[in-house]
Design a protein around this motif. Structure first.
Motif, short mmCIF file in Angstrom:
data_model
loop_
_atom_site.label_atom_id
_atom_site.label_comp_id
_atom_site.label_asym_id
_atom_site.label_seq_id
_atom_site.Cartn_x
_atom_site.Cartn_y
_atom_site.Cartn_z
N ARG A 54 0.83 -1.21 0.00
CA ARG A 54 0.00 0.00 0.00
C ARG A 54 0.86 1.26 0.00
NH1 ARG A 54 -2.18 -3.92 3.13
NH2 ARG A 54 -4.45 -4.30 3.03
N LEU A 55 0.49 2.21 -0.85
CA LEU A 55 1.11 3.53 -0.81
C LEU A 55 0.29 4.40 0.13
CD1 LEU A 55 1.95 4.09 -4.57
CD2 LEU A 55 3.59 3.82 -2.70
N VAL A 56 0.95 5.03 1.11
CA VAL A 56 0.25 5.82 2.13
C VAL A 56 0.91 7.18 2.25
CG1 VAL A 56 -0.49 3.77 3.42
CG2 VAL A 56 1.69 4.88 4.00
N ARG A 57 0.18 8.13 2.85
CA ARG A 57 0.72 9.49 3.00
C ARG A 57 1.09 9.78 4.44
NH1 ARG A 57 -3.05 12.78 -1.41
NH2 ARG A 57 -3.22 11.01 -2.82
N HIS A 58 1.18 8.75 5.25
CA HIS A 58 1.62 8.87 6.63
C HIS A 58 2.83 7.97 6.83
CE1 HIS A 58 -0.18 4.91 7.24
NE2 HIS A 58 -1.32 5.38 6.74
N ASP A 59 3.43 8.01 8.00
CA ASP A 59 4.55 7.11 8.28
C ASP A 59 4.08 5.67 8.20
OD1 ASP A 59 6.28 9.23 8.68
OD2 ASP A 59 5.93 9.30 10.85
N TRP B 101 4.42 7.88 0.17
CA TRP B 101 4.63 8.66 -1.04
C TRP B 101 3.95 10.01 -0.87
CZ3 TRP B 101 1.30 8.15 -6.00
CH2 TRP B 101 -0.06 8.03 -5.68
N LEU B 102 4.39 10.98 -1.63
CA LEU B 102 3.80 12.32 -1.62
C LEU B 102 3.53 12.71 -3.07
CD1 LEU B 102 6.20 13.97 1.00
CD2 LEU B 102 3.85 13.20 1.39
N PRO B 103 2.38 12.31 -3.60
CA PRO B 103 2.13 12.52 -5.04
C PRO B 103 2.10 13.97 -5.46
CG PRO B 103 0.16 11.71 -3.92
CD PRO B 103 1.28 11.57 -2.95
N ILE C 159 8.23 9.45 -4.58
CA ILE C 159 7.92 8.03 -4.46
C ILE C 159 9.21 7.24 -4.62
CG2 ILE C 159 7.45 7.75 -6.93
CD1 ILE C 159 5.24 5.76 -6.18
N ASP C 160 9.29 6.09 -4.00
CA ASP C 160 10.42 5.19 -4.17
C ASP C 160 10.16 4.38 -5.45
OD1 ASP C 160 12.39 3.30 -4.13
OD2 ASP C 160 11.85 2.43 -2.19
#
Length: 298
Positions: A29-34, A43-45, A50-51
């Motif tokens: 899952r890509l998330v915007r928190h730790d 990630w920060l779209p 993103i990695d």
């Protein structure tokens, strides 16, 4: 398959991740928190962060990111957020795939039947032309961003209708029906494309292993008008039906959002899905609404 999901915390994403896990797939899952587990990745779209090496470790990417269309009103600022949240997320994923030494085999990216605009009386398939208006323009740019994925990656843009689940468009409609306040919206004769949450998720999983590419309509096989849909909803919760919401009131209070979400007529059919052998568990709006009302959320 190893599947990377963006937008995993939403209604569709939550159900999709659960079903993927239940059927033996691995989900990242890509998330915007730790990160809270070894299957979450930050990630920060909006900042295009993103990695990209994640793409080398998965077979498929499913992109369900985007600001909610049901958040009202659509101010000028929020309309910008609707567009940018979708395009930035999709471009960030496509860019990461191009940077990876091995891109994923398939990229399933969210889209919407809003592409078709208001088309009364027309049967709309994936081959139908783009309509006019804010949502058609948003979807056009959104899908173009998905097509930036590498050539080796099969790209599918899933044009979803109203998803009948515990959230999204049904979040306000179900309580109104339970209060006995459901009734004709505008004339009620406009077609509302719909799909059950169960089939939305099943269709996405089907597309992971399919050969289809390009736009695919994720809608139920039996079109229904807004009046028909809301009558079924009221009947399923055993409440009266008939309190109208005039078109003039919608235009004054909700403006673009009201017209494009509630008053547009879109007789969309899932031509490509049916041709690919997909079988709907909920073939009618009645089936979808009965499943929603009868089953508690999981």
């Amino acid at each position: 398959m190893r599947v990377l999901v963006a937008g995993a915390s939403g209604m569709i994403g939550t159900a999709l991740c659960r079903r993927l896990t239940e059927t033996g797939h691995s989900v990242l899952r890509l998330v915007r928190h730790d990160p809270r587990s070894d299957t979450e990745f930050t990630w920060l779209p909006a900042a295009r962060i993103i990695d990209f090496t994640l793409m080398e470790r998965v077979d498929a990417v499913v992109n369900l990111s985007g600001a909610s269309l049901s958040h009202l009103p659509w101010t000028r600022r929020y309309k910008k957020q609707i567009l940018e949240s979708r395009v930035h997320a999709t471009q960030t994923l496509a860019d990461a795939m191009r940077m990876a030494s091995r891109a994923p085999d398939v990229f399933i990216s969210g889209s919407a039947v809003g592409y078709y605009g208001d088309r009364p009386g027309q049967r709309l398939t994936e081959a139908s032309a783009k309509g006019d208006g804010f949502l058609p323009d948003v979807v056009d740019v959104w899908e173009a961003a998905a097509r930036l994925a590498p050539e080796r990656t099969r790209v599918v843009t899933v044009r979803s209708g109203v998803v009948v689940g515990r959230g999204g468009a049904m979040k306000p409609l179900l309580p109104l029906a339970r209060l006995g306040l459901a009734g004709p919206i505008g004339t009620g004769g406009q077609h509302w494309p719909w799909i059950s949450l169960h089939d939305e998720v099943a269709a996405i999983i089907h597309l992971l292993g399919s050969g289809l590419d390009g736009p695919v309509n994720l809608v139920g096989p039996k079109p229904i008008t807004a009046d028909g849909f809301l009558r079924v909803l009221a009947a399923e919760v055993h409440r009266p039906y008939g309190i109208p919401l005039p078109e003039r009131v919608i235009d004054v209070t909700l403006r673009d959002a009201g017209h494009e979400l509630l008053l547009s007529s879109q007789k969309v059919v899932p031509e490509k899905l049916l041709g690919d052998g997909f079988v709907f568990a909920d073939a009618t709006a009645h089936d979808a609404i009965a499943r929603l009302v009868a089953r508690p959320p999981r």
